[in-house]
Design an enzyme around this catalytic site. Structure first.
Site, PDB file in Angstrom:
ATOM      1  N   HIS A 107      34.728  61.409  17.512  1.00  0.00           N
ATOM      2  CA  HIS A 107      33.966  60.657  18.508  1.00  0.00           C
ATOM      3  C   HIS A 107      34.469  61.059  19.895  1.00  0.00           C
ATOM      4  CE1 HIS A 107      31.437  57.449  19.994  1.00  0.00           C
ATOM      5  NE2 HIS A 107      32.409  57.151  20.834  1.00  0.00           N
ATOM      6  N   GLU A 177      38.057  68.557  21.968  1.00  0.00           N
ATOM      7  CA  GLU A 177      37.493  68.621  20.605  1.00  0.00           C
ATOM      8  C   GLU A 177      37.758  69.981  19.972  1.00  0.00           C
ATOM      9  OE1 GLU A 177      33.742  65.587  20.775  1.00  0.00           O
ATOM     10  OE2 GLU A 177      33.351  67.644  21.301  1.00  0.00           O
TER      11      GLU A 177
HETATM   12  C1  GRF Z   1      30.691  66.227  20.053  1.00  0.00           C
HETATM   13  O1  GRF Z   1      30.904  65.706  21.321  1.00  0.00           O
HETATM   14  C2  GRF Z   1      31.171  65.249  19.035  1.00  0.00           C
HETATM   15  O2  GRF Z   1      32.272  64.517  19.443  1.00  0.00           O
HETATM   16  C3  GRF Z   1      30.009  64.329  18.903  1.00  0.00           C
HETATM   17  O3  GRF Z   1      28.879  65.176  18.996  1.00  0.00           O
HETATM   18  C4  GRF Z   1      29.204  66.322  19.767  1.00  0.00           C
HETATM   19  C5  GRF Z   1      28.848  67.519  18.973  1.00  0.00           C
HETATM   20  O4  GRF Z   1      28.873  68.699  19.714  1.00  0.00           O
HETATM   21  N1  GRF Z   1      30.136  63.505  17.754  1.00  0.00           N
HETATM   22  P1  GRF Z   1      28.653  70.101  18.982  1.00  0.00           P
HETATM   23  O5  GRF Z   1      27.330  70.014  18.225  1.00  0.00           O
HETATM   24  O6  GRF Z   1      29.796  70.311  18.053  1.00  0.00           O
HETATM   25  O7  GRF Z   1      28.591  71.119  20.061  1.00  0.00           O
END
Ligand code: GRF
Length: 192
Positions: A107, A177
């Site tokens: 998240h 992330e």
């Molecule tokens: C990310 O910000 C994740 O935290 C959220 O959705 C987004 C996905 O981005 N749950 P991507 O598709 O991996 O570029």
């Protein structure tokens, strides 16, 4: 941990996190990505997975919420762990029951703040910015039947400057992330 693990990644969109996860485990000795699934046939992440020769599957709401088809497919593919990477649908009970404590989500905020139904994508960063938070980050957590409520496995933070916008916050969070989700997945598998 068991001798080897096989991951399924669920996405709904761009799949940049999925690509980082695929890269991370590409040559791993005991963990591999076995399948990438999406509820959205136009999700760019499907193309990313194909570039790494990861099998992909697009499914419908009926298949996902009103049948055991997806569970059957995952089991047949030897999937042991599931990671959600920008997947927008609630996980149905039959899938949670088939993979107890084996489903992880990321998240883009510091839960329990800025989570719950409808809190995804830029909406999260807009809310964080509007609340004049001084820090934000990512939360990696196990999945249960409620949005963003499972046990927290890890959180990583970044600071927010007065000059930051929802867009610049989104960039900082995406960097966290990409840096941390693959390694936290690996730690979780090793210790589970
Ligand atoms: C990310 O910000 C994740 O935290 C959220 O959705 C987004 C996905 O981005 N749950 P991507 O598709 O991996 O570029």
């Amino acid at each position: 941990m068991s001798s080897s693990a096989c991951l399924a990644i669920f996405i709904s969109g761009s799949g940049s996190n999925a690509e980082k996860i695929i890269e991370h485990f590409q040559h791993h000795e005991s963990i591999k990505v076995g399948l990438l699934l999406s509820n959205n046939g136009a999700a760019y992440g499907l193309q990313r997975a194909a570039r790494y020769n990861i099998p992909t599957l697009v499914f419908t709401k009926t298949q996902f919420h009103e049948s055991d088809e997806i569970v059957t497919i995952l089991k047949a593919a030897g999937i042991t762990h599931i990671v959600l990477a920008g997947f927008l649908w609630l996980i149905p009970d039959n899938l949670i029951a088939a993979f107890p404590l084996r489903i992880l989500n990321i998240h883009p905020a510091l839960l329990p703040k800025f989570g719950g139904k409808g809190m995804y994508g830029m909406r999260v960063h807009e809310a964080v910015c509007a609340a004049r938070e001084i820090e934000t980050g990512i939360t990696i957590h196990e999945v249960n039947a409620h949005y963003d409520e499972g046990k927290i496995i890890a959180q990583h933070k970044c600071t927010i400057e007065k000059t930051d916008t929802p867009e610049s916050i989104a960039q900082k969070v995406q960097q966290l992330e990409h840096q941390y989700y693959p390694v936290e997945i690996e730690n979780w598998i090793r210790t589970s």
